[in-house]
Design a protein around this motif. Structure first.
Motif, PDB file in Angstrom:
ATOM      1  N   PRO A  43       0.831  -1.205   0.000  1.00 37.61           N
ATOM      2  CA  PRO A  43       0.000   0.000   0.000  1.00 37.61           C
ATOM      3  C   PRO A  43       0.862   1.251   0.000  1.00 37.61           C
ATOM      4  N   GLN A  44       0.320   2.319  -0.513  1.00 41.57           N
ATOM      5  CA  GLN A  44       1.022   3.595  -0.517  1.00 41.57           C
ATOM      6  C   GLN A  44       1.077   4.126   0.914  1.00 41.57           C
ATOM      7  N   ALA A  45       2.134   4.859   1.211  1.00 44.52           N
ATOM      8  CA  ALA A  45       2.310   5.413   2.554  1.00 44.52           C
ATOM      9  C   ALA A  45       1.121   6.292   2.946  1.00 44.52           C
ATOM     10  N   VAL A  46       0.573   7.015   1.993  1.00 44.31           N
ATOM     11  CA  VAL A  46      -0.568   7.885   2.289  1.00 44.31           C
ATOM     12  C   VAL A  46      -1.766   7.058   2.765  1.00 44.31           C
ATOM     13  N   HIS A  47      -1.949   5.855   2.208  1.00 47.31           N
ATOM     14  CA  HIS A  47      -3.043   4.985   2.644  1.00 47.31           C
ATOM     15  C   HIS A  47      -2.790   4.456   4.046  1.00 47.31           C
ATOM     16  N   ILE A  48      -1.570   4.052   4.320  1.00 52.89           N
ATOM     17  CA  ILE A  48      -1.245   3.540   5.657  1.00 52.89           C
ATOM     18  C   ILE A  48      -1.462   4.632   6.700  1.00 52.89           C
ATOM     19  N   LYS A  49      -1.001   5.842   6.411  1.00 50.65           N
ATOM     20  CA  LYS A  49      -1.166   6.946   7.354  1.00 50.65           C
ATOM     21  C   LYS A  49      -2.642   7.256   7.593  1.00 50.65           C
ATOM     22  N   ALA A  50      -3.432   7.272   6.534  1.00 49.90           N
ATOM     23  CA  ALA A  50      -4.859   7.585   6.659  1.00 49.90           C
ATOM     24  C   ALA A  50      -5.596   6.497   7.428  1.00 49.90           C
ATOM     25  N   LEU A  51      -5.287   5.233   7.145  1.00 54.41           N
ATOM     26  CA  LEU A  51      -5.933   4.128   7.858  1.00 54.41           C
ATOM     27  C   LEU A  51      -5.533   4.134   9.327  1.00 54.41           C
ATOM     28  N   ALA A  52      -4.256   4.358   9.594  1.00 60.26           N
ATOM     29  CA  ALA A  52      -3.775   4.396  10.973  1.00 60.26           C
ATOM     30  C   ALA A  52      -4.463   5.512  11.753  1.00 60.26           C
ATOM     31  N   ALA A  53      -4.588   6.674  11.144  1.00 60.27           N
ATOM     32  CA  ALA A  53      -5.248   7.797  11.813  1.00 60.27           C
ATOM     33  C   ALA A  53      -6.701   7.469  12.126  1.00 60.27           C
ATOM     34  N   ALA A  54      -7.403   6.885  11.151  1.00 61.93           N
ATOM     35  CA  ALA A  54      -8.810   6.534  11.362  1.00 61.93           C
ATOM     36  C   ALA A  54      -8.962   5.462  12.435  1.00 61.93           C
ATOM     37  N   LEU A  55      -8.013   4.530  12.480  1.00 57.55           N
ATOM     38  CA  LEU A  55      -8.068   3.430  13.452  1.00 57.55           C
ATOM     39  C   LEU A  55      -7.412   3.801  14.782  1.00 57.55           C
ATOM     40  N   ASP A  56      -6.868   5.000  14.865  1.00 64.56           N
ATOM     41  CA  ASP A  56      -6.245   5.527  16.085  1.00 64.56           C
ATOM     42  C   ASP A  56      -5.089   4.657  16.576  1.00 64.56           C
ATOM     43  N   VAL A  57      -4.218   4.299  15.634  1.00 60.60           N
ATOM     44  CA  VAL A  57      -2.992   3.568  15.964  1.00 60.60           C
ATOM     45  C   VAL A  57      -1.834   4.255  15.245  1.00 60.60           C
ATOM     46  N   PRO A  58      -0.618   4.140  15.778  1.00 56.66           N
ATOM     47  CA  PRO A  58       0.533   4.720  15.076  1.00 56.66           C
ATOM     48  C   PRO A  58       0.741   4.034  13.728  1.00 56.66           C
ATOM     49  N   ALA A  59       1.086   4.810  12.726  1.00 54.71           N
ATOM     50  CA  ALA A  59       1.282   4.265  11.381  1.00 54.71           C
ATOM     51  C   ALA A  59       2.354   3.183  11.372  1.00 54.71           C
ATOM     52  N   HIS A  60       3.421   3.367  12.157  1.00 55.54           N
ATOM     53  CA  HIS A  60       4.484   2.357  12.163  1.00 55.54           C
ATOM     54  C   HIS A  60       3.998   1.030  12.745  1.00 55.54           C
ATOM     55  N   GLU A  61       3.030   1.064  13.652  1.00 58.14           N
ATOM     56  CA  GLU A  61       2.470  -0.178  14.194  1.00 58.14           C
ATOM     57  C   GLU A  61       1.606  -0.887  13.159  1.00 58.14           C
ATOM     58  N   LEU A  62       0.840  -0.121  12.426  1.00 60.63           N
ATOM     59  CA  LEU A  62      -0.018  -0.709  11.403  1.00 60.63           C
ATOM     60  C   LEU A  62       0.819  -1.315  10.278  1.00 60.63           C
ATOM     61  N   ALA A  63       1.894  -0.648   9.914  1.00 59.98           N
ATOM     62  CA  ALA A  63       2.692  -1.058   8.754  1.00 59.98           C
ATOM     63  C   ALA A  63       3.800  -2.047   9.083  1.00 59.98           C
ATOM     64  N   ARG A  64       3.998  -2.363  10.343  1.00 56.93           N
ATOM     65  CA  ARG A  64       5.132  -3.231  10.702  1.00 56.93           C
ATOM     66  C   ARG A  64       5.062  -4.556   9.953  1.00 56.93           C
ATOM     67  N   HIS A  65       6.220  -5.068   9.628  1.00 58.98           N
ATOM     68  CA  HIS A  65       6.297  -6.314   8.883  1.00 58.98           C
ATOM     69  C   HIS A  65       6.111  -7.501   9.818  1.00 58.98           C
ATOM     70  N   PRO A  66       5.448  -8.555   9.342  1.00 63.71           N
ATOM     71  CA  PRO A  66       5.253  -9.727  10.203  1.00 63.71           C
ATOM     72  C   PRO A  66       6.600 -10.414  10.504  1.00 63.71           C
ATOM     73  N   VAL A  67       6.657 -10.981  11.663  1.00 61.07           N
ATOM     74  CA  VAL A  67       7.846 -11.725  12.066  1.00 61.07           C
ATOM     75  C   VAL A  67       7.563 -13.200  11.848  1.00 61.07           C
ATOM     76  N   ASN A  68       8.456 -13.867  11.148  1.00 63.05           N
ATOM     77  CA  ASN A  68       8.295 -15.298  10.904  1.00 63.05           C
ATOM     78  C   ASN A  68       8.984 -16.076  12.018  1.00 63.05           C
ATOM     79  N   PRO A  69       8.221 -16.751  12.883  1.00 62.96           N
ATOM     80  CA  PRO A  69       8.855 -17.534  13.947  1.00 62.96           C
ATOM     81  C   PRO A  69       9.586 -18.725  13.368  1.00 62.96           C
ATOM     82  N   ARG A  70      10.676 -19.111  14.010  1.00 62.93           N
ATOM     83  CA  ARG A  70      11.452 -20.265  13.529  1.00 62.93           C
ATOM     84  C   ARG A  70      11.265 -21.416  14.471  1.00 62.93           C
TER      85      ARG A  70
END
Length: 70
Positions: A43-70
């Motif tokens: 997604p474009q950064a502008v979409h992540i920022k807008a979704l994060a704002a609407a959902l009331d979470v920091p954009a970096h939390e919404l966009a964080r990459h999943p961690v693959n457990p080993r």
């Protein structure tokens, strides 16, 4: 958890439809559906920022990459 799964989880925890999230964020509902349904394009950064704002979470939390457990 993927970006789309985080969006869906946060949206549902507020009992919002995709259309409502679209209205609150300004992100077209078809983009929200694409993200939630596992679309392969980043997604474009502008979409992540807008979704994060609407959902009331920091954009970096919404966009964080999943961690693959080993």
């Amino acid at each position: 958890m993927t970006l789309g799964e985080r969006i869906r989880y946060l949206r549902r925890s507020r009992d919002w439809t995709r259309q409502q999230l679209s209205e609150y964020s300004g992100v077209p509902h078809f983009n929200i559906a694409y993200f939630e349904d596992g679309g392969k394009e980043e997604p474009q950064a502008v979409h992540i920022k807008a979704l994060a704002a609407a959902l009331d979470v920091p954009a970096h939390e919404l966009a964080r990459h999943p961690v693959n457990p080993r």
